[in-house]
Design a protein around this motif. Structure first.
Motif, PDB file in Angstrom:
ATOM      1  N   HIS A  22      46.427  35.205  50.191  1.00 49.79           N
ATOM      2  CA  HIS A  22      46.527  36.341  49.269  1.00 49.79           C
ATOM      3  C   HIS A  22      45.367  37.305  49.476  1.00 49.79           C
ATOM      4  O   HIS A  22      44.201  36.899  49.530  1.00 49.79           O
ATOM      5  N   THR A  23      45.674  38.608  49.609  1.00 51.06           N
ATOM      6  CA  THR A  23      44.752  39.747  49.759  1.00 51.06           C
ATOM      7  C   THR A  23      44.073  39.799  51.134  1.00 51.06           C
ATOM      8  O   THR A  23      43.297  40.722  51.388  1.00 51.06           O
ATOM      9  N   TRP A  24      44.358  38.858  52.021  1.00 52.50           N
ATOM     10  CA  TRP A  24      43.694  38.882  53.321  1.00 52.50           C
ATOM     11  C   TRP A  24      44.059  40.124  54.130  1.00 52.50           C
ATOM     12  O   TRP A  24      43.218  40.675  54.835  1.00 52.50           O
ATOM     13  N   TYR A  25      45.319  40.543  54.030  1.00 53.93           N
ATOM     14  CA  TYR A  25      45.726  41.733  54.786  1.00 53.93           C
ATOM     15  C   TYR A  25      44.884  42.932  54.395  1.00 53.93           C
ATOM     16  O   TYR A  25      44.438  43.698  55.245  1.00 53.93           O
ATOM     17  N   LEU A  26      44.648  43.112  53.089  1.00 48.39           N
ATOM     18  CA  LEU A  26      43.871  44.259  52.622  1.00 48.39           C
ATOM     19  C   LEU A  26      42.442  44.205  53.145  1.00 48.39           C
ATOM     20  O   LEU A  26      41.874  45.229  53.536  1.00 48.39           O
ATOM     21  N   TRP A  27      41.854  43.005  53.160  1.00 53.33           N
ATOM     22  CA  TRP A  27      40.478  42.905  53.632  1.00 53.33           C
ATOM     23  C   TRP A  27      40.398  43.091  55.135  1.00 53.33           C
ATOM     24  O   TRP A  27      39.401  43.643  55.651  1.00 53.33           O
ATOM     25  N   VAL A  82      33.422  55.627  50.712  1.00 58.95           N
ATOM     26  CA  VAL A  82      34.354  54.511  50.915  1.00 58.95           C
ATOM     27  C   VAL A  82      33.774  53.229  50.327  1.00 58.95           C
ATOM     28  O   VAL A  82      34.485  52.455  49.668  1.00 58.95           O
ATOM     29  N   ILE A  83      32.473  52.991  50.550  1.00 60.08           N
ATOM     30  CA  ILE A  83      31.823  51.801  49.995  1.00 60.08           C
ATOM     31  C   ILE A  83      31.875  51.820  48.475  1.00 60.08           C
ATOM     32  O   ILE A  83      32.212  50.817  47.821  1.00 60.08           O
ATOM     33  N   TYR A  84      31.561  52.989  47.885  1.00 63.10           N
ATOM     34  CA  TYR A  84      31.615  53.114  46.427  1.00 63.10           C
ATOM     35  C   TYR A  84      33.042  52.902  45.914  1.00 63.10           C
ATOM     36  O   TYR A  84      33.266  52.223  44.913  1.00 63.10           O
ATOM     37  N   HIS A  85      34.002  53.469  46.615  1.00 55.54           N
ATOM     38  CA  HIS A  85      35.399  53.390  46.200  1.00 55.54           C
ATOM     39  C   HIS A  85      35.880  51.941  46.191  1.00 55.54           C
ATOM     40  O   HIS A  85      36.621  51.514  45.291  1.00 55.54           O
ATOM     41  N   ILE A  86      35.460  51.160  47.190  1.00 53.28           N
ATOM     42  CA  ILE A  86      35.835  49.749  47.245  1.00 53.28           C
ATOM     43  C   ILE A  86      35.219  48.984  46.076  1.00 53.28           C
ATOM     44  O   ILE A  86      35.895  48.178  45.408  1.00 53.28           O
ATOM     45  N   LEU A  87      33.950  49.242  45.776  1.00 53.43           N
ATOM     46  CA  LEU A  87      33.290  48.565  44.660  1.00 53.43           C
ATOM     47  C   LEU A  87      33.850  48.995  43.313  1.00 53.43           C
ATOM     48  O   LEU A  87      33.768  48.253  42.327  1.00 53.43           O
ATOM     49  N   ASP A  88      34.447  50.170  43.280  1.00 51.46           N
ATOM     50  CA  ASP A  88      34.988  50.700  42.025  1.00 51.46           C
ATOM     51  C   ASP A  88      36.417  50.226  41.772  1.00 51.46           C
ATOM     52  O   ASP A  88      36.682  49.483  40.819  1.00 51.46           O
ATOM     53  N   LEU A  89      37.338  50.613  42.638  1.00 56.49           N
ATOM     54  CA  LEU A  89      38.759  50.351  42.383  1.00 56.49           C
ATOM     55  C   LEU A  89      39.336  49.179  43.173  1.00 56.49           C
ATOM     56  O   LEU A  89      40.521  48.893  43.047  1.00 56.49           O
ATOM     57  N   THR A  90      38.493  48.512  43.971  1.00 56.30           N
ATOM     58  CA  THR A  90      38.982  47.341  44.705  1.00 56.30           C
ATOM     59  C   THR A  90      38.402  46.055  44.127  1.00 56.30           C
ATOM     60  O   THR A  90      39.139  45.194  43.645  1.00 56.30           O
ATOM     61  N   THR A  91      37.086  45.931  44.178  1.00 55.83           N
ATOM     62  CA  THR A  91      36.468  44.728  43.619  1.00 55.83           C
ATOM     63  C   THR A  91      36.261  44.842  42.110  1.00 55.83           C
ATOM     64  O   THR A  91      36.136  43.821  41.426  1.00 55.83           O
ATOM     65  N   GLY A  92      36.211  46.081  41.603  1.00 54.23           N
ATOM     66  CA  GLY A  92      36.067  46.288  40.167  1.00 54.23           C
ATOM     67  C   GLY A  92      34.654  46.195  39.636  1.00 54.23           C
ATOM     68  O   GLY A  92      34.438  46.320  38.421  1.00 54.23           O
ATOM     69  N   HIS A  93      33.666  46.020  40.506  1.00 58.37           N
ATOM     70  CA  HIS A  93      32.291  45.868  40.044  1.00 58.37           C
ATOM     71  C   HIS A  93      31.763  47.122  39.352  1.00 58.37           C
ATOM     72  O   HIS A  93      30.938  47.028  38.434  1.00 58.37           O
ATOM     73  N   LEU A  94      32.207  48.291  39.789  1.00 58.32           N
ATOM     74  CA  LEU A  94      31.733  49.551  39.202  1.00 58.32           C
ATOM     75  C   LEU A  94      32.774  50.196  38.288  1.00 58.32           C
ATOM     76  O   LEU A  94      32.551  51.310  37.818  1.00 58.32           O
ATOM     77  N   GLN A 154      42.410  45.076  56.759  1.00 57.98           N
ATOM     78  CA  GLN A 154      42.575  46.525  56.873  1.00 57.98           C
ATOM     79  C   GLN A 154      41.278  47.251  56.558  1.00 57.98           C
ATOM     80  O   GLN A 154      40.876  48.171  57.286  1.00 57.98           O
ATOM     81  N   ARG A 155      40.598  46.834  55.508  1.00 52.54           N
ATOM     82  CA  ARG A 155      39.335  47.479  55.141  1.00 52.54           C
ATOM     83  C   ARG A 155      38.279  47.280  56.215  1.00 52.54           C
ATOM     84  O   ARG A 155      37.494  48.188  56.502  1.00 52.54           O
ATOM     85  N   SER A 156      38.252  46.100  56.806  1.00 57.68           N
ATOM     86  CA  SER A 156      37.285  45.829  57.866  1.00 57.68           C
ATOM     87  C   SER A 156      37.541  46.716  59.080  1.00 57.68           C
ATOM     88  O   SER A 156      36.603  47.293  59.654  1.00 57.68           O
ATOM     89  N   VAL A 157      38.814  46.844  59.458  1.00 54.15           N
ATOM     90  CA  VAL A 157      39.175  47.685  60.600  1.00 54.15           C
ATOM     91  C   VAL A 157      38.817  49.136  60.324  1.00 54.15           C
ATOM     92  O   VAL A 157      38.258  49.838  61.188  1.00 54.15           O
ATOM     93  N   LEU A 158      39.099  49.611  59.117  1.00 46.86           N
ATOM     94  CA  LEU A 158      38.797  50.994  58.765  1.00 46.86           C
ATOM     95  C   LEU A 158      37.292  51.249  58.748  1.00 46.86           C
ATOM     96  O   LEU A 158      36.824  52.314  59.171  1.00 46.86           O
TER      97      LEU A 158
END
Length: 243
Positions: A79-84, A142-154, A86-90
């Motif tokens: 679960h969620t591996w595809y997204l990670w 992109v880093i901020y966006h991942i921490l905000d709407l992906t991991t939810g930390h921000l 994809q994020r790594s490649v990007l």
């Protein structure tokens, strides 16, 4: 006994060993890296924008889409591996794009003749002058966006089960500064994309004055459409159209 010297024998000079530069480190190779990574990033931006616009179809539909993204590749992938992946490649693509652009810019400066003090400075467009540091801004966003709407930390809500609610909470009117930062980042992407697309269109054969006008128009349309597609979501939340 007489010693003779053969003056016809060729003299052997010092052996010079030259290093062969890797093709990918040549100017042509670096331009190819920029082209491939640029195309990859633009395709992602278009697909991601279309996915974001599903928020106007309602909370249920948007949440279903977001959860579907996390399940891509299952059960082959966890679960969620595809997204990670994809994020790594990007992320690698963004870094490679920045590095290639930086190296090419430094080589171009080194190849220029020494400038005289009285020579007028050639003024380029805003996008051309900001291509280098614009890429850095985009990477940080992109880093901020991942921490905000992906991991939810921000994110003020940070509920992985409710992506729609996370977006609404993120761009709420009282968090106008987040919308402002998002807007500045997207506009930077637009300037960067406009210049990059214009250069690509020119490389594809639009070299005549008429072709140059077409390239400028096409690049501008692409950049404006992409910016509008991304900015319509936070401003819809900010104005209460999406709540």
């Amino acid at each position: 006994m007489h010693w003779t010297t053969d003056r016809s024998a060729p003299s052997v000079g010092p052996v010079v060993i030259t290093k062969t530069r890797s093709p990918i480190r040549s100017n042509v190779g670096l331009k190819a890296v920029m082209a491939v990574t640029g195309i990859l990033l633009v395709l992602f931006l278009v697909v991601h924008m279309l996915g974001n616009l599903k928020i106007f179809t309602g909370e249920t539909s948007f949440d279903h889409y977001a959860h579907w993204l996390r399940d891509i590749g299952t059960p082959l992938l966890p679960h969620t591996w595809y997204l990670w992946i994809q994020r790594s490649v990007l992320t690698v693509a963004v870094v490679a794009h920045i590095v290639a652009a930086t190296v090419l810019a430094r080589r171009a400066r080194a190849a220029r003749p020494v400038k005289y003090a009285h020579r007028k400075k050639v003024r380029g467009s805003y996008a051309a002058r900001t291509m280098r540091w614009g890429g850095v801004i985009i990477l940080l966003f992109v880093i901020y966006h991942i921490l905000d709407l992906t991991t939810g930390h921000l994110n003020p809500q940070g509920d992985a089960s409710n992506p729609y609610g996370n977006v609404v909470a993120d761009f709420a009117p009282e968090r106008w500064y987040v919308t402002l930062f998002y807007t500045l980042a997207i506009v930077t992407v637009g300037f960067h994309l406009r210049h990059g697309a214009y250069s690509a269109f020119r490389s594809l054969g639009q070299q005549t004055p008429r072709g140059e006008r077409r390239a400028r128009a096409g690049a501008l349309v692409l950049a404006v459409a992409l910016c509008a597609g991304y900015l319509v979501v936070p401003f819809a939340v900010l104005t209460g159209l999406v709540s």
